[in-house]
Design an enzyme around this catalytic site. Structure first.
Site, mmCIF file in Angstrom:
data_model
loop_
_atom_site.group_PDB
_atom_site.id
_atom_site.type_symbol
_atom_site.label_atom_id
_atom_site.label_comp_id
_atom_site.label_asym_id
_atom_site.label_seq_id
_atom_site.Cartn_x
_atom_site.Cartn_y
_atom_site.Cartn_z
ATOM 1 N N LEU A 131 0.813 -1.219 0.000
ATOM 2 C CA LEU A 131 0.000 0.000 0.000
ATOM 3 C C LEU A 131 0.847 1.270 0.000
ATOM 4 O O LEU A 131 0.356 2.345 0.364
ATOM 5 C CB LEU A 131 -0.989 0.017 1.185
ATOM 6 C CG LEU A 131 -1.976 -1.155 1.234
ATOM 7 C CD1 LEU A 131 -2.918 -1.002 2.423
ATOM 8 C CD2 LEU A 131 -2.763 -1.272 -0.059
ATOM 9 N N THR A 183 1.934 2.698 -2.713
ATOM 10 C CA THR A 183 1.316 3.477 -3.784
ATOM 11 C C THR A 183 -0.063 2.937 -4.143
ATOM 12 O O THR A 183 -0.822 3.606 -4.842
ATOM 13 C CB THR A 183 2.194 3.483 -5.054
ATOM 14 O OG1 THR A 183 2.438 2.138 -5.472
ATOM 15 C CG2 THR A 183 3.528 4.169 -4.793
ATOM 16 N N TYR A 194 14.392 3.315 -14.138
ATOM 17 C CA TYR A 194 13.134 2.571 -14.154
ATOM 18 C C TYR A 194 13.133 1.531 -15.269
ATOM 19 O O TYR A 194 12.922 0.330 -15.045
ATOM 20 C CB TYR A 194 11.957 3.522 -14.319
ATOM 21 C CG TYR A 194 10.660 2.820 -14.691
ATOM 22 C CD1 TYR A 194 10.095 1.883 -13.830
ATOM 23 C CD2 TYR A 194 10.020 3.074 -15.905
ATOM 24 C CE1 TYR A 194 8.922 1.214 -14.176
ATOM 25 C CE2 TYR A 194 8.854 2.419 -16.252
ATOM 26 C CZ TYR A 194 8.310 1.487 -15.381
ATOM 27 O OH TYR A 194 7.163 0.839 -15.734
#
Length: 338
Positions: A34, A36, A138
């Site tokens: 949780l 995000t 990323y």
């Protein structure tokens, strides 16, 4: 019917896939810390475990037929500023998950990968054979996970499918599951936040690209079509094979086209301010999804941009909270990165 563990199943895409799995009769457990994600996005009927994927050994036990892995940090800009977080969460967490799957003999994995692994494309539409040259930590961390998965398939007979998304948008209207990122960086929800009066305007980054209207062109895929591909991947996975498929609409829409569509759908003004290019933004990113059609039998059906925007807007208007507002401030309409 399979028993599935969905990591990151309280997030946007993970929650919609979990809902589709349940509707198809599968048993679902969601694992999410949780950080995000949102507890109220976990669909009814799914079991919920509050935990980190880095601690997968504590949560992946016997009895699972498959893991669908969405848990990851996913902000391109943040990854440049804090690369250690992305290697720790995305690469490190996935390594722990693969180890737990092997320990408990979980035979099948569907991985949420990204078009960011391709970086600046040499040609469009982009196929799975295109060079992988990510331009951010990323994208690099996601590519590293793909390499880990490939090695696990070769060494241990894992059946795995990596699905490389382009730009995911829209909403799962039945449960009111829409985008709810903080901070929000995606073009369509940013435009809708402006329409709703939650932001004053959008900033269009670059109007001199070699495209029909000078703005970036991107491939948008409806989140429900994306979920359908994941269920098909469960059936297509083969022991010892790491199948990689791009998922996209196959058509590109410019930043200006998206903004004009959002204005038409909402019937509200959406001020947009033109600005200079942003470093690293390719002019065009459009997917070739031929392999997904051939291997998964998948074809997107919600391809109209107005449908994608309308579904997102209707969920917002419904006030379910699952497509809630992001931070206030000027929106960033450079491209809507995946």
């Amino acid at each position: 019917m399979s028993t599935c563990l969905v990591t990151g199943g309280a997030g946007y895409v993970g929650s919609v896939v979990a809902a589709h799995l349940l509707a198809a009769g599968h048993r679902v457990t969601v694992l999410d810390d949780l950080s995000t994600g949102h507890r109220d996005a976990v669909p009814p009927g799914a079991d919920f475990v509050h935990g980190r994927v880095q601690d997968a050994g504590k949560h992946v036990g016997g009895g699972y037929d498959a893991v669908l892995h969405f848990a990851a940090s996913s902000q391109v800009g943040e990854s440049v500023a804090d690369p250690e977080k992305y290697w720790r969460n995305n690469a490190g967490g996935s390594l722990e998950l693969l180890a737990a799957m092997r320990r408990f003999n979980v035979p099948l994995l569907v991985f949420s990968s990204t078009a960011a692994v391709y970086g600046q494309p040499e040609a469009t539409p982009i196929t799975e054979d295109a060079p992988t040259r990510p331009t951010s930590p990323y994208g690099a961390s996601k590519l590293a996970v793909d390499h880990m998965i490939g090695a696990a398939c070769a060494a241990h007979g894992l059946a795995a499918v990596s699905l490389r998304y382009f730009n995911v948008a829209g909403a799962h209207g039945e449960l009111g599951l829409g985008e709810r990122h903080d901070p929000e960086t995606h073009l369509i929800p940013l435009a809708l936040q402006v329409a709703a009066g939650e932001r004053p305007s959008l900033a269009v980054h670059g109007t001199d690209y070699p495209t029909p209207d000078g703005t970036c062109v991107r491939d948008y895929i409806h989140v429900d079509d994306l979920a359908d591909a994941h269920l098909r991947a469960l059936d297509a996975a083969t022991p010892g094979e790491h199948l990689i498929c791009n998922l996209g609409n196959g058509n590109g829409f410019s930043v200006r086209e998206v903004i004009e569509t959002a204005r038409a759908v909402t019937g509200r003004p959406i001020p947009a301010k033109d600005g200079p290019r942003r470093p690293g933004d390719p002019a065009v990113l459009v997917a070739s999804a031929e392999r997904a059609r051939e291997r998964l039998g998948w074809r997107p059906v919600r391809t109209d941009l107005a449908t994608i925007v309308s579904d997102a807007w209707n969920v917002r208007l419904a006030g379910t909270g699952n497509a809630g507002a992001g931070n206030a401030g000027a929106g960033n309409a450079g491209n809507g990165r995946t």
